[in-house]
Design an enzyme around this catalytic site. Structure first.
Site, mmCIF file in Angstrom:
data_model
loop_
_atom_site.group_PDB
_atom_site.id
_atom_site.type_symbol
_atom_site.label_atom_id
_atom_site.label_comp_id
_atom_site.label_asym_id
_atom_site.label_seq_id
_atom_site.Cartn_x
_atom_site.Cartn_y
_atom_site.Cartn_z
ATOM 1 N N HIS A 156 -9.948 -10.410 3.884
ATOM 2 C CA HIS A 156 -10.582 -9.578 2.860
ATOM 3 C C HIS A 156 -12.106 -9.622 2.925
ATOM 4 O O HIS A 156 -12.773 -8.583 2.847
ATOM 5 C CB HIS A 156 -10.109 -10.004 1.463
ATOM 6 C CG HIS A 156 -8.680 -9.693 1.202
ATOM 7 N ND1 HIS A 156 -7.997 -10.173 0.105
ATOM 8 C CD2 HIS A 156 -7.787 -8.934 1.894
ATOM 9 C CE1 HIS A 156 -6.753 -9.729 0.137
ATOM 10 N NE2 HIS A 156 -6.602 -8.992 1.217
ATOM 11 N N LEU A 169 -5.150 -5.943 3.375
ATOM 12 C CA LEU A 169 -4.908 -6.843 4.496
ATOM 13 C C LEU A 169 -4.565 -8.252 4.009
ATOM 14 O O LEU A 169 -4.729 -8.568 2.822
ATOM 15 C CB LEU A 169 -6.154 -6.895 5.384
ATOM 16 C CG LEU A 169 -6.595 -5.559 6.000
ATOM 17 C CD1 LEU A 169 -7.943 -5.701 6.694
ATOM 18 C CD2 LEU A 169 -5.537 -5.056 6.970
ATOM 19 N N ASP A 218 -1.573 -15.687 -4.614
ATOM 20 C CA ASP A 218 -0.829 -14.446 -4.812
ATOM 21 C C ASP A 218 -0.649 -14.101 -6.283
ATOM 22 O O ASP A 218 -0.895 -12.960 -6.698
ATOM 23 C CB ASP A 218 0.535 -14.537 -4.129
ATOM 24 C CG ASP A 218 1.255 -13.201 -4.127
ATOM 25 O OD1 ASP A 218 0.602 -12.178 -3.833
ATOM 26 O OD2 ASP A 218 2.456 -13.171 -4.426
ATOM 27 N N ARG A 262 2.847 -14.465 2.477
ATOM 28 C CA ARG A 262 2.663 -15.366 1.338
ATOM 29 C C ARG A 262 3.187 -16.765 1.632
ATOM 30 O O ARG A 262 2.848 -17.721 0.922
ATOM 31 C CB ARG A 262 3.358 -14.798 0.096
ATOM 32 C CG ARG A 262 2.764 -13.469 -0.377
ATOM 33 C CD ARG A 262 3.691 -12.750 -1.334
ATOM 34 N NE ARG A 262 3.154 -11.449 -1.726
ATOM 35 C CZ ARG A 262 3.257 -10.351 -0.994
ATOM 36 N NH1 ARG A 262 3.882 -10.391 0.177
ATOM 37 N NH2 ARG A 262 2.739 -9.213 -1.413
ATOM 38 N N LYS A 273 -6.595 -8.577 -4.154
ATOM 39 C CA LYS A 273 -6.886 -9.934 -4.589
ATOM 40 C C LYS A 273 -6.065 -10.924 -3.743
ATOM 41 O O LYS A 273 -5.007 -10.557 -3.217
ATOM 42 C CB LYS A 273 -6.605 -10.091 -6.085
ATOM 43 C CG LYS A 273 -5.223 -9.610 -6.530
ATOM 44 C CD LYS A 273 -4.124 -10.586 -6.173
ATOM 45 C CE LYS A 273 -2.767 -9.974 -6.176
ATOM 46 N NZ LYS A 273 -1.777 -10.798 -5.455
ATOM 47 N N TYR A 328 -9.230 -0.179 12.524
ATOM 48 C CA TYR A 328 -10.000 -0.247 11.287
ATOM 49 C C TYR A 328 -11.424 0.249 11.517
ATOM 50 O O TYR A 328 -12.000 0.946 10.670
ATOM 51 C CB TYR A 328 -10.043 -1.681 10.756
ATOM 52 C CG TYR A 328 -8.680 -2.315 10.538
ATOM 53 C CD1 TYR A 328 -7.563 -1.534 10.218
ATOM 54 C CD2 TYR A 328 -8.508 -3.687 10.648
ATOM 55 C CE1 TYR A 328 -6.325 -2.112 10.018
ATOM 56 C CE2 TYR A 328 -7.265 -4.276 10.444
ATOM 57 C CZ TYR A 328 -6.183 -3.490 10.145
ATOM 58 O OH TYR A 328 -4.954 -4.072 9.944
ATOM 59 N N ALA A 346 0.836 -1.207 0.000
ATOM 60 C CA ALA A 346 0.000 0.000 0.000
ATOM 61 C C ALA A 346 0.864 1.248 0.000
ATOM 62 O O ALA A 346 0.562 2.226 -0.703
ATOM 63 C CB ALA A 346 -0.928 -0.005 1.212
ATOM 64 N N LEU A 347 1.949 1.230 0.773
ATOM 65 C CA LEU A 347 2.838 2.388 0.832
ATOM 66 C C LEU A 347 3.552 2.609 -0.493
ATOM 67 O O LEU A 347 3.671 3.741 -0.967
ATOM 68 C CB LEU A 347 3.861 2.194 1.956
ATOM 69 C CG LEU A 347 4.927 3.285 2.119
ATOM 70 C CD1 LEU A 347 4.285 4.642 2.405
ATOM 71 C CD2 LEU A 347 5.912 2.909 3.209
#
Length: 323
Positions: A78, A73, A177, A165, A96, A57, A14-15
């Site tokens: 999700h 997340l 992934d 992962r 996803k 959250y 995200a960053l």
């Protein structure tokens, strides 16, 4: 009027990618981040000083200024947080796979329809012009009748045992992934669905698949895919027809792995190359999301699309278990 976005969780992805994309996208405003980590909050605020920080959250979802949330997340969270965001009246773009099983998406579709909000999966490649061009070439018959699709997507994170992962509790595995890309892009480009998984050979470590060799039959063509978290980084997609071949050199990490190029091989050794430099599919995805909310424009990837790809993934795991 710009759509105010909040991000649930301060993930590295995200960053690096989605926060800058939201910040840069037309019609979007990056407004808030939810994280209990002061270090993660500081990392985001170093780039986005005006970012509002919520320590939970739930607190972000209660923020009346937030119109839409992006959810990066772990995979197993999700569905839960997409549902909670919809219940809080927020539009949702979830990473996803949006769910770990296709049946879990049914409830999200019901809630989406009940609320009238936009909720979908962040399948960013559907917004890249190289994929829209590939689909058009296939539809227009540029390679004649499609016979076979071949896909490869790999990287090596063997030195990161704690990575989400590599852990089953967080929904890890090569297929969730990156298999979602080889499988989903095949569906997106061709408009067809599988009829059967003919072969599924999976290697496992610590309860997650690290190498998946899969073959499938679609309505009018066959497909074979390899996805791995234990191989040198590589990616390509090829669509082989009776009269030509379409090959994508950087189908999934365009502009990072390599420049996005669509090669059309046809005729007597004739090769036409179309290049797409400087295209950021994350920005295009956010802009398309904002247009869909503001103007009702169609969005290129729906929960139904995500569910169809997840059904394919479910079938791969079922076949591997049966074998």
């Amino acid at each position: 009027m710009a759509l105010n976005w909040g991000i649930l969780g301060g993930s590295a992805f995200a960053l690096a990618q989605m926060a800058p994309a939201i910040h840069s996208a037309k019609g979007a405003r990056l407004t808030a981040l939810a994280t209990s980590s002061s270090d993660k909050a500081s990392a985001f605020q170093a780039y986005f000083p005006d970012l509002r920080i919520h320590r939970s959250y739930e607190e972000l979802l209660e923020d009346s200024d937030i119109d839409a949330v992006y959810i990066p997340l772990p995979n197993t969270l999700h569905v839960e947080w997409t549902m909670k965001a919809l219940q809080a009246g927020k539009h949702v773009l979830s990473e996803k796979p949006v769910a770990m099983k296709a049946a879990e998406i049914d409830a999200l579709i019901v809630m989406r329809d009940r609320t009238g909000l936009l909720a979908t999966e962040a399948f960013m490649i559907a917004h890249h012009p190289q994929w829209q061009r590939t689909r058009a070439l296939i539809v227009d018959g540029a390679i004649g009748k499609l016979v076979h699709v071949q896909g490869l997507f790999s990287y090596n994170n063997a030195d990161q045992p704690g990575n989400i992962r590599n852990t089953p509790e967080t929904g890890g595995g090569a297929i969730p992934d990156i298999g979602v890309y080889t499988y989903g892009s095949t569906r997106f480009a061709t408009g067809e669905e599988i009829t059967t998984i003919t072969h599924a050979d999976l290697d496992y470590e610590n309860g997650v698949d690290t190498l998946a060799r899969v073959e499938a039959r679609f309505e009018t063509f066959s497909a074979s895919w390899v996805n791995s978290m234990r191989m040198h980084p590589a990616q390509m997609m090829s669509f082989v027809g009776e009269a030509g071949v379409i090959r994508l050199s950087a189908p999934f990490n365009a502009g990072v792995f390599d420049e996005a190029q669509v090669e059309l091989h046809h005729g007597d050794k004739v090769v036409t190359v179309e290049r797409f430099p400087g295209v950021n599919h994350y920005v295009l995805q956010v802009e398309a999301f904002c247009r869909s909310v503001a103007e009702g424009k169609p969005f290129a990837w729906s929960l139904e699309d995500a569910q169809a790809t997840q059904s394919l993934i479910d079938a791969v795991y079922a076949k591997a278990g049966a074998d």
